[in-house]
Every structure is written in structure tokens, then in C-alpha cells.
Design a protein around this motif. Structure first.
Motif, mmCIF file in Angstrom:
data_model
loop_
_atom_site.group_PDB
_atom_site.id
_atom_site.type_symbol
_atom_site.label_atom_id
_atom_site.label_comp_id
_atom_site.label_asym_id
_atom_site.label_seq_id
_atom_site.Cartn_x
_atom_site.Cartn_y
_atom_site.Cartn_z
ATOM 1 N N ILE A 33 0.603 -5.919 -5.236
ATOM 2 C CA ILE A 33 1.217 -5.367 -3.780
ATOM 3 C C ILE A 33 0.846 -3.962 -3.878
ATOM 4 C CG2 ILE A 33 3.481 -6.117 -3.840
ATOM 5 C CD1 ILE A 33 4.860 -3.555 -6.099
ATOM 6 N N TYR A 46 5.317 0.776 3.163
ATOM 7 C CA TYR A 46 5.932 0.593 2.222
ATOM 8 C C TYR A 46 6.325 2.133 1.507
ATOM 9 C CZ TYR A 46 0.708 1.596 2.241
ATOM 10 O OH TYR A 46 -0.388 1.807 3.104
ATOM 11 N N LYS A 75 1.508 -6.342 4.318
ATOM 12 C CA LYS A 75 1.952 -5.428 3.512
ATOM 13 C C LYS A 75 2.231 -4.366 4.377
ATOM 14 C CE LYS A 75 1.302 -8.268 -0.162
ATOM 15 N NZ LYS A 75 0.908 -8.851 -1.424
#
Lengths: 146, 146
Positions: free
Chosen positions: A27, A85, A82
Motif C-alpha cells: 500500500i 492517503y 492509491k
DNA sequence: ATCTCTGCAAAGCTTTTGCATAATA
DNA sequence: TATTATGCAAAAGCTTTGCAGAGAT
């Protein structure tokens, strides 16, 4: 979870597949060297230049985003899916923000500044719950940690 | 507009003052080299290492933020008071976002993810009204611009 | 068989550092 | 005068590139 494929027109090599695989498994956006060592662990021998060349290609194809984190001087590479964050300042863990709150404000920005908005990038720095707990406990024993 | 001062304990040199001055005059965060040439224009001779050393010090003192923009590999330095902005992809102009919409969402992030939020950085990419106009006009004459 | 990819070593760039000299307090 | 800052040149670190050989289609 959609599987990522090697872009049209590019050959399928074990190095290329392996790089994408590592990116999918992590991630946290990685340094080129991180990828290098992760692959070494897996028994895949690869050169750093191959990694850089592939990351560059994947970036140009839109699959990968290259970014520098605050207070770092080495590029990190992560899958473009992604993007927003939270980053724990202690353990560097990254938590994806699923529903980016920013979307709601695009309209406002367009109105106020007249910009056509093409994209955005948000980084939020903080301490994750686990590290918060750890720090709380570490504080007691000694007066001079760090 | 608050005037910036050289931090306590550091000597006042013409180079140091000049660097702060240039940073104050430019809304866009600058590369070290940009600063070098801007100073050269002003007739101030300075070495790149002096610029880097001072930027580093100013960063540690919290006056300056060092950041990399998307798709760039050279650090940019800007006053820390100017942190959230819109960037025009065409002319690289930067427009400060005064009331950062993100503030309103900190609470939500804390609740959902349990993070203590220390700070954040937002970059928004788009096309400013002026460039939008220019592009619209440029599109007609030729088929292959760029 | 052709065209693309990889690895290695060398080159390139930005940024950092050591040291002698100059400037500030 | 003591201490910090500057400039120069060299070093360092990440990333890119050239080229010959290996691999994919």
C-alpha cells in the motif's frame, strides 16, 4: 480488486510482471531500492536500471505515480489507484482515504479561481493509533528518548 | 503582510537577507537554481552551496518548506506560510488557496482512522483562466502544436 | 528473425560537505 | 577577537543512458 496488466505493445517479462506484483502488494509507495530488495527476497534478480526504466514506462502509461514525500529526497512509486492517503510519521504506514473529501470542493475552487481542475494530490501526516499507543508507553521509562 | 526575520542565533549576511527577500517576492516555490539566477539578476553574487545551506537552515527553523511537485525531480522551496495552492499545468503559476477546505475534514479523518493529524499538503493541478483562453485560441491555427 | 528488454558500467544532475578565507557580532 | 558564513571544488547519492547480449513474439 482489479488485476493490473502490462500495457499494450510492451512485452511480458518476468521482471516487468514482478515489479507490478510488488507494487500491488504494497500500500505504501516504494522507493526504487525497496522494490529491488523486495524482489531479491523473492529470489528474483533484477537490476536497478530495469526497475527505473519500467517504472518510468508505467508512469507514462498512467499506471504508476511518482511522488516525493515531505522531507524525503528519493522518489516513491505507487499504483495510481492509491492516491490520497494518511501517512503515519512514526512507522510510515499509509492508510488510503477512500472517499476523498476534496472532491466536494472542486466546484468551489473552480468558481473562486476559475481553474479547470485536472487532478490533485493530498498527503496528510499524523500518528496512527498503534504508534500513538506505543509512544504513550515509551514515554514513561526514560526522560531522553530521541 | 508580516516581514520575515532571520532566526535568532544566526548572523545577518547580505546573502541570507537576499534569499529571504526573493522567497517573499515569489508566490511560486522555487528551485535552488531559480533563486541563484534571480539573485544574479539583482546583482547579488552567491554560490549555490550557500543557497542550499541557508534553505536547509530556514527549513529546520520552520520558515521554509521544501517540496517536490508532481513530475519534477528538483526540490522547490517556499515560505511555509504559503502551503495550499492551485498549480496551472501550462504556465506553472500558483494560486494560494486561502481557506483550506481540508480543515473541515480533519475531524472526520480522526474519527474514521484514529489518526492524530499533524499536518497536510495539498496540490491541485489544473489550467488557469488565462492559459485556458490562450489554449482555446491556439487550437485553431495549426493541427500539430507540441 | 525481428524487435524489445535487460544488465552492466559509465555518465548526469542535484544536493551535500570539507576546508580555507571573509564577514559579522 | 571569536564565531559563524561563504565560496570553491570535490564528493555523494539517486537516476538515466549507451551498448552488447538475452529474451519475447
Amino acid at each position: 480488486m482489479k488485476k493490473l496488466a502490462i500495457p499494450q505493445g510492451y512485452k511480458t517479462t518476468k521482471q516487468r510482471k514482478a515489479i507490478l506484483e510488488v507494487l500491488e502488494e504494497n500500500i505504501t509507495p516504494m522507493h526504487a531500492e525497496d522494490i529491488y530488495f523486495k524482489l531479491k527476497e523473492k529470489g528474483i534478480d533484477i537490476s536497478l536500471s530495469t526497475i527505473y526504466r519500467n517504472l518510468d514506462m508505467l508512469q507514462k502509461q498512467g499506471l504508476v505515480i511518482k511522488a516525493y514525500m515531505l522531507n524525503e529526497d528519493k522518489a516513491r512509486f505507487g499504483l495510481s489507484s492509491k492516491k490520497n492517503y494518511l501517512i503515519c510519521q512514526e512507522c510510515k504506514k499509509i492508510v488510503i482515504i477512500d472517499n476523498c473529501p476534496f472532491e466536494k470542493f472542486k466546484e468551489e475552487l473552480i468558481e473562486v479561481h476559475g481553474f479547470d481542475i485536472l487532478g490533485h494530490s493530498i498527503e496528510v501526516y499524523g500518528i496512527c493509533p498503534e504508534c500513538k499507543e506505543k509512544i504513550k508507553n515509551d514515554e514513561k521509562p526514560s526522560q531522553e528518548n530521541k
